[in-house]
Design an enzyme around this catalytic site. Structure first.
Site, PDB file in Angstrom:
ATOM      1  N   LYS A   1       0.821  -1.217   0.000  1.00 46.73           N
ATOM      2  CA  LYS A   1       0.000   0.000   0.000  1.00 46.73           C
ATOM      3  C   LYS A   1       0.857   1.270   0.000  1.00 46.73           C
ATOM      4  CE  LYS A   1      -2.453  -0.565   3.726  1.00 46.73           C
ATOM      5  NZ  LYS A   1      -1.971  -1.878   4.178  1.00 46.73           N
TER       6      LYS A   1
ATOM      7  N   ARG B   1      -9.827   2.065   8.613  1.00 44.25           N
ATOM      8  CA  ARG B   1      -9.377   0.705   8.880  1.00 44.25           C
ATOM      9  C   ARG B   1     -10.436  -0.109   9.605  1.00 44.25           C
ATOM     10  NH1 ARG B   1      -3.552   1.261   8.550  1.00 44.25           N
ATOM     11  NH2 ARG B   1      -2.463  -0.672   8.893  1.00 44.25           N
TER      12      ARG B   1
ATOM     13  N   ARG C   1      11.104  -5.971   4.525  1.00 47.24           N
ATOM     14  CA  ARG C   1      10.756  -4.566   4.252  1.00 47.24           C
ATOM     15  C   ARG C   1      11.663  -3.592   5.003  1.00 47.24           C
ATOM     16  NH1 ARG C   1       4.626  -2.777   4.621  1.00 47.24           N
ATOM     17  NH2 ARG C   1       4.715  -3.324   6.813  1.00 47.24           N
TER      18      ARG C   1
ATOM     19  N   ARG D   1      10.689  -1.539  10.528  1.00 44.35           N
ATOM     20  CA  ARG D   1       9.637  -1.086  11.440  1.00 44.35           C
ATOM     21  C   ARG D   1       9.568  -1.961  12.692  1.00 44.35           C
ATOM     22  NH1 ARG D   1       4.235   0.002   7.963  1.00 44.35           N
ATOM     23  NH2 ARG D   1       3.359  -0.950   9.825  1.00 44.35           N
TER      24      ARG D   1
ATOM     25  N   ARG E   1      -1.622  -8.089  13.269  1.00 46.59           N
ATOM     26  CA  ARG E   1      -2.078  -7.144  12.240  1.00 46.59           C
ATOM     27  C   ARG E   1      -2.937  -7.847  11.186  1.00 46.59           C
ATOM     28  NH1 ARG E   1       3.527  -4.993  10.792  1.00 46.59           N
ATOM     29  NH2 ARG E   1       2.561  -3.891   9.062  1.00 46.59           N
TER      30      ARG E   1
HETATM   31  P1  AMP Z   1       0.503   1.125   8.488  1.00 46.60           P
HETATM   32  O1  AMP Z   1       1.718   1.952   8.307  1.00 46.60           O
HETATM   33  O2  AMP Z   1      -0.672   1.619   7.683  1.00 46.60           O
HETATM   34  O3  AMP Z   1       0.758  -0.342   8.329  1.00 46.60           O
HETATM   35  O4  AMP Z   1       0.043   1.322  10.027  1.00 46.60           O
HETATM   36  C1  AMP Z   1       0.906   0.909  11.082  1.00 46.60           C
HETATM   37  C2  AMP Z   1       0.144   0.901  12.389  1.00 46.60           C
HETATM   38  O5  AMP Z   1      -0.359   2.216  12.676  1.00 46.60           O
HETATM   39  C3  AMP Z   1      -1.098   0.005  12.426  1.00 46.60           C
HETATM   40  O6  AMP Z   1      -0.778  -1.356  12.694  1.00 46.60           O
HETATM   41  C4  AMP Z   1      -1.881   0.659  13.565  1.00 46.60           C
HETATM   42  O7  AMP Z   1      -1.323   0.340  14.831  1.00 46.60           O
HETATM   43  C5  AMP Z   1      -1.616   2.149  13.303  1.00 46.60           C
HETATM   44  N1  AMP Z   1      -2.631   2.710  12.383  1.00 46.60           N
HETATM   45  C6  AMP Z   1      -2.435   3.189  11.135  1.00 46.60           C
HETATM   46  N2  AMP Z   1      -3.577   3.597  10.577  1.00 46.60           N
HETATM   47  C7  AMP Z   1      -4.546   3.360  11.491  1.00 46.60           C
HETATM   48  C8  AMP Z   1      -5.949   3.535  11.518  1.00 46.60           C
HETATM   49  N3  AMP Z   1      -6.610   4.027  10.461  1.00 46.60           N
HETATM   50  N4  AMP Z   1      -6.621   3.168  12.642  1.00 46.60           N
HETATM   51  C9  AMP Z   1      -5.986   2.677  13.711  1.00 46.60           C
HETATM   52  N5  AMP Z   1      -4.656   2.451  13.761  1.00 46.60           N
HETATM   53  C10 AMP Z   1      -3.930   2.793  12.659  1.00 46.60           C
END
Ligand code: AMP
Length: 216
Positions: free
Chosen positions: A13, A88, A127, A161, A172
């Site tokens: 993404k 989400r 990654r 990360r 996740r």
């Molecule tokens: P990502 O970089 O999109 O994979 O997001 C990493 C982490 O950030 C996720 O596993 C959540 O802990 C938090 N996070 C990101 N976007 C959201 C969202 N829309 N709602 C809740 N937590 C989020």
């Protein structure tokens, strides 16, 4: 255009959103990047978000929705935006609908990136992200930087990360199936969803996404 990009962790993404947003001339808004920026700056919001993120869980809705709304209310998003990682869950999707309705605008498309689960694990393990810009994403095998540990685009340091551990990835994925997947049906009822395979070279996936938007 106002676009939402959905997909499991490791679908690409971040990589695709970065390329797509550039090609469409709209800002790439990633709630994960916004949280990570807050964490590295040590803000109260970052402190609040960190424990949820490290465990692979969602940050509470009231924090996330407020942060996303503030970002898309900025001037650069007036003509459109590409949302990556938001909404989400259904509460966030309904909140976004409410915000856009209040502003008299609507989403144009929801792009659903599909990838098999065994591929997800391989992608996440290798990654690497850029510390200067989280949208600059590499993979040690599939998309290696020219110089190990250094971002090709801006020279920033690459890192792994803290939520890319096996345990957090498992959480996740569960969160994705239980909480995020229902928004695909929700947007499907509005006729907004295109499902695109995330397999194959990065540029090919970008072309598929652009084609789904009628921009190829
Ligand atoms: P990502 O970089 O999109 O994979 O997001 C990493 C982490 O950030 C996720 O596993 C959540 O802990 C938090 N996070 C990101 N976007 C959201 C969202 N829309 N709602 C809740 N937590 C989020």
């Amino acid at each position: 255009m106002r676009i939402v990009l959905v997909g499991p962790p490791g679908a690409g993404k971040g990589t695709q959103a970065h390329l797509l947003a550039k090609s469409l001339g709209i800002p790439h808004v990633s709630t994960g990047d916004l949280f990570r920026a807050n964490i590295s700056q040590g803000t109260p919001l970052g402190v609040q978000a960190k424990s949820f993120m490290d465990a692979g869980k969602l940050v509470p809705d009231e924090v996330t929705i407020g942060m996303a709304k503030d970002r898309i209310a900025q001037d650069d998003c007036a003509g459109g935006f590409l949302l990556d990682g938001f909404p989400r869950n259904l509460v966030q999707a309904e909140a976004l609908d409410g915000i856009l309705k209040e502003w008299g605008v609507a989403l144009d498309a929801v792009l659903d990136l599909e990838v098999p689960e065994d591929e997800i694990v391989k992608r996440i393990a290798g990654r690497r992200l850029c510390r200067r810009n989280g949208a600059h994403v590499f993979h040690v095998d599939y998309n290696p930087p020219k110089t190990e540990g250094v971002c090709d685009e801006c020279g920033g340091e690459l890192y792994q990360r803290s939520d890319d551990t096996e345990e957090a990835v498992r959480v996740r994925l569960d969160v994705y199936h239980n909480e995020t997947e229902p928004i695909i049906a929700y947007y499907g009822e509005q006729g907004l969803v295109s499902t695109i395979s995330a397999l194959g070279p990065v540029e090919e996936v970008t072309q598929r996404l652009l084609a789904a938007l009628g921009r190829a």
